[in-house]
Design a protein around this motif. Structure first.
Motif, PDB file in Angstrom:
ATOM      1  N   GLU A  27       0.830  -1.209   0.000  1.00 40.78           N
ATOM      2  CA  GLU A  27       0.000   0.000   0.000  1.00 40.78           C
ATOM      3  C   GLU A  27       0.862   1.255   0.000  1.00 40.78           C
ATOM      4  OE1 GLU A  27      -2.436  -0.369   3.432  1.00 40.78           O
ATOM      5  OE2 GLU A  27      -3.582  -2.094   2.666  1.00 40.78           O
ATOM      6  N   VAL A  28       1.929   1.253   0.803  1.00 43.32           N
ATOM      7  CA  VAL A  28       2.815   2.413   0.883  1.00 43.32           C
ATOM      8  C   VAL A  28       3.446   2.710  -0.469  1.00 43.32           C
ATOM      9  CG1 VAL A  28       5.002   3.248   1.831  1.00 43.32           C
ATOM     10  CG2 VAL A  28       3.289   2.244   3.345  1.00 43.32           C
ATOM     11  N   VAL A  29       4.009   1.702  -1.100  1.00 44.61           N
ATOM     12  CA  VAL A  29       4.715   1.930  -2.357  1.00 44.61           C
ATOM     13  C   VAL A  29       3.730   2.320  -3.458  1.00 44.61           C
ATOM     14  CG1 VAL A  29       4.735  -0.423  -3.334  1.00 44.61           C
ATOM     15  CG2 VAL A  29       6.694   1.082  -3.693  1.00 44.61           C
ATOM     16  N   ARG A  30       2.517   1.764  -3.417  1.00 40.01           N
ATOM     17  CA  ARG A  30       1.506   2.120  -4.418  1.00 40.01           C
ATOM     18  C   ARG A  30       1.087   3.584  -4.261  1.00 40.01           C
ATOM     19  NH1 ARG A  30      -2.495  -0.835  -2.751  1.00 40.01           N
ATOM     20  NH2 ARG A  30      -1.504  -2.718  -3.553  1.00 40.01           N
ATOM     21  N   ASP A  31       0.880   4.016  -3.016  1.00 36.37           N
ATOM     22  CA  ASP A  31       0.476   5.405  -2.779  1.00 36.37           C
ATOM     23  C   ASP A  31       1.548   6.379  -3.265  1.00 36.37           C
ATOM     24  OD1 ASP A  31      -1.889   4.585  -1.689  1.00 36.37           O
ATOM     25  OD2 ASP A  31      -1.271   4.879   0.407  1.00 36.37           O
ATOM     26  N   ILE A  32       2.810   6.064  -2.963  1.00 39.95           N
ATOM     27  CA  ILE A  32       3.893   6.964  -3.378  1.00 39.95           C
ATOM     28  C   ILE A  32       4.026   6.978  -4.897  1.00 39.95           C
ATOM     29  CG2 ILE A  32       6.390   7.328  -3.291  1.00 39.95           C
ATOM     30  CD1 ILE A  32       6.320   6.355  -0.396  1.00 39.95           C
ATOM     31  N   ALA A  33       3.917   5.814  -5.527  1.00 38.97           N
ATOM     32  CA  ALA A  33       3.993   5.762  -6.994  1.00 38.97           C
ATOM     33  C   ALA A  33       2.852   6.557  -7.623  1.00 38.97           C
ATOM     34  CB  ALA A  33       3.966   4.315  -7.464  1.00 38.97           C
ATOM     35  N   ASN A  34       1.651   6.467  -7.037  1.00 38.57           N
ATOM     36  CA  ASN A  34       0.517   7.217  -7.578  1.00 38.57           C
ATOM     37  C   ASN A  34       0.719   8.724  -7.418  1.00 38.57           C
ATOM     38  OD1 ASN A  34      -0.896   5.002  -8.500  1.00 38.57           O
ATOM     39  ND2 ASN A  34      -2.045   4.732  -6.589  1.00 38.57           N
ATOM     40  N   SER A  35       1.345   9.149  -6.317  1.00 41.24           N
ATOM     41  CA  SER A  35       1.666  10.565  -6.152  1.00 41.24           C
ATOM     42  C   SER A  35       2.611  11.032  -7.246  1.00 41.24           C
ATOM     43  CB  SER A  35       2.298  10.809  -4.776  1.00 41.24           C
ATOM     44  OG  SER A  35       1.376  10.560  -3.742  1.00 41.24           O
ATOM     45  N   CYS A  36       3.558  10.198  -7.595  1.00 41.33           N
ATOM     46  CA  CYS A  36       4.491  10.541  -8.675  1.00 41.33           C
ATOM     47  C   CYS A  36       3.770  10.608 -10.015  1.00 41.33           C
ATOM     48  CB  CYS A  36       5.623   9.515  -8.738  1.00 41.33           C
ATOM     49  SG  CYS A  36       6.735   9.540  -7.322  1.00 41.33           S
ATOM     50  N   ARG A  37       2.829   9.700 -10.232  1.00 44.09           N
ATOM     51  CA  ARG A  37       2.065   9.712 -11.488  1.00 44.09           C
ATOM     52  C   ARG A  37       1.253  11.007 -11.612  1.00 44.09           C
ATOM     53  NH1 ARG A  37       1.379   4.090  -9.880  1.00 44.09           N
ATOM     54  NH2 ARG A  37       2.655   2.817 -11.298  1.00 44.09           N
ATOM     55  N   ARG A  38       0.683  11.447 -10.509  1.00 41.63           N
ATOM     56  CA  ARG A  38      -0.080  12.696 -10.554  1.00 41.63           C
ATOM     57  C   ARG A  38       0.836  13.892 -10.815  1.00 41.63           C
ATOM     58  NH1 ARG A  38      -2.884   9.988  -6.338  1.00 41.63           N
ATOM     59  NH2 ARG A  38      -1.588  10.976  -4.744  1.00 41.63           N
ATOM     60  N   ALA A  39       2.062  13.832 -10.303  1.00 45.09           N
ATOM     61  CA  ALA A  39       2.983  14.960 -10.459  1.00 45.09           C
ATOM     62  C   ALA A  39       3.585  15.017 -11.858  1.00 45.09           C
ATOM     63  CB  ALA A  39       4.104  14.860  -9.419  1.00 45.09           C
ATOM     64  N   VAL A  40       3.860  13.848 -12.451  1.00 43.56           N
ATOM     65  CA  VAL A  40       4.507  13.784 -13.770  1.00 43.56           C
ATOM     66  C   VAL A  40       3.710  12.795 -14.608  1.00 43.56           C
ATOM     67  CG1 VAL A  40       6.688  13.460 -14.988  1.00 43.56           C
ATOM     68  CG2 VAL A  40       6.713  14.173 -12.596  1.00 43.56           C
ATOM     69  N   GLY A  41       2.744  13.294 -15.340  1.00 42.60           N
ATOM     70  CA  GLY A  41       1.744  12.449 -15.978  1.00 42.60           C
ATOM     71  C   GLY A  41       2.236  11.472 -17.018  1.00 42.60           C
ATOM     72  N   GLU A  42       3.203  11.867 -17.848  1.00 42.80           N
ATOM     73  CA  GLU A  42       3.605  11.035 -18.974  1.00 42.80           C
ATOM     74  C   GLU A  42       4.754  10.088 -18.658  1.00 42.80           C
ATOM     75  OE1 GLU A  42       1.912  11.026 -21.849  1.00 42.80           O
ATOM     76  OE2 GLU A  42       0.571  12.410 -20.798  1.00 42.80           O
ATOM     77  N   LEU A  43       5.225  10.078 -17.446  1.00 42.57           N
ATOM     78  CA  LEU A  43       6.394   9.289 -17.080  1.00 42.57           C
ATOM     79  C   LEU A  43       6.031   7.814 -16.898  1.00 42.57           C
ATOM     80  CD1 LEU A  43       9.420   9.618 -16.256  1.00 42.57           C
ATOM     81  CD2 LEU A  43       8.633   9.806 -13.892  1.00 42.57           C
ATOM     82  N   GLU A  44       6.894   6.932 -17.387  1.00 43.92           N
ATOM     83  CA  GLU A  44       6.733   5.497 -17.140  1.00 43.92           C
ATOM     84  C   GLU A  44       7.180   5.195 -15.707  1.00 43.92           C
ATOM     85  OE1 GLU A  44       8.705   1.219 -18.494  1.00 43.92           O
ATOM     86  OE2 GLU A  44       8.962   2.987 -19.781  1.00 43.92           O
ATOM     87  N   ILE A  45       6.258   4.691 -14.889  1.00 44.51           N
ATOM     88  CA  ILE A  45       6.539   4.451 -13.468  1.00 44.51           C
ATOM     89  C   ILE A  45       6.164   3.025 -13.102  1.00 44.51           C
ATOM     90  CG2 ILE A  45       6.011   5.149 -11.090  1.00 44.51           C
ATOM     91  CD1 ILE A  45       5.365   7.922 -12.122  1.00 44.51           C
TER      92      ILE A  45
END
Length: 272
Positions: A53-71
């Motif tokens: 859950e922790v890693v998913r939440d942080i990855a989703n925060s990154c997706r919201r910050a940088v939309g086109e990035l492969e994460i």
């Protein structure tokens, strides 16, 4: 795997510091046109579900910050420092927070971050928990070592990608002068020699980066103080893995602890 496809790997632990590191890593991955891999190294198997859950939440925060990035995201078992050092062999860059204070607070404490920075094969960036500047110069510590030249190249590239000024700092190589009524007898000679060596290294490193504006500074104060003062309002401070010249033992022992203990900005440690 080609270097262009190597990931920026960010180690997270659920702390605010690691969340800040992940957002910084996402922005840097975008600048490098590289994928981002969010990694939590969990040394407590009973908490695997929470780790996911922790890693998913942080990855989703990154997706919201940088939309086109492969994460991508992953929870891995093992010792955090050892695993991040292992991952550095195939990473473009490893990013860690300077302190861990979350549910997995033992994973990215200062000593772990310093261990990763000291032993990794790739460059490592240690991101402080406080806000990081989005403007200001890139600062690089220079001496006469091979590692310093690697750091200078990295710093030029970082400044070029950010369209920022580069500040190259060199400590006088043989002495730190104690204030007083008497000048050191070799002061002028040492200063002239340090300025000459700094100018030669900067000139050689600048060839592939003609657009980068460089400011050179020779300092007669101890290395940690010189670097911290120069980087107070910087976007990034770049240092070599080891130094043999003006910054003796750079990032080995006291200088490592001094620069990374309370970093004034993100600190990139570049292996030689």
């Amino acid at each position: 795997m080609t270097r262009a496809k190597q990931s920026v790997v960010v180690g997270v632990d659920g702390s605010e510091s690691s969340s800040q590191a992940a957002l910084w890593a996402a922005a840097e991955a975008e600048r490098l046109s590289a994928p981002l891999h969010v990694l939590l190294v969990n040394n407590d198997p009973t908490r695997d579900q929470f780790a996911e859950e922790v890693v998913r939440d942080i990855a989703n925060s990154c997706r919201r910050a940088v939309g086109e990035l492969e994460i991508t995201e992953e929870v891995s078992a093992g010792h955090p420092a050892e695993e991040l050092v292992h991952r550095s062999a195939s990473a473009r860059l490893v990013v860690v927070g300077s302190r861990g204070q979350g549910a997995f607070r033992e994973t990215l404490l200062g000593s772990i971050s310093a261990a990763v920075a000291t032993h990794a094969s790739s460059p490592v960036v240690v991101v402080p928990g406080h806000g990081t500047a989005t403007s200001g110069p890139v600062v690089v510590g220079i001496d006469d070592s091979t590692g310093s030249r690697k750091a200078l190249h990295y710093a030029f590239d970082a400044a070029d990608r950010r369209r920022s000024e580069l500040v190259a700092v060199q400590a006088l190589p043989n002495a730190y002068f104690i204030p007083g009524p008497y000048d050191h007898p070799d002061r002028d000679e040492l200063l002239a020699g340090a300025e000459k060596r700094l100018a030669e290294q900067v000139s050689a490193g600048a060839v592939p980066y003609p657009e980068v504006v460089v400011r050179q500074a020779v300092s007669n104060i101890p290395p940690v103080q010189a670097l911290r003062e120069a980087a107070q309002h910087a976007q990034l401070l770049v240092v070599g893995h080891r130094g043999l010249g003006g910054f003796p033992g750079l990032l080995v022992g006291s200088v490592t602890r001094g620069v990374l203990h309370h970093p004034p900005c993100p600190v990139a440690v570049v292996p030689g």
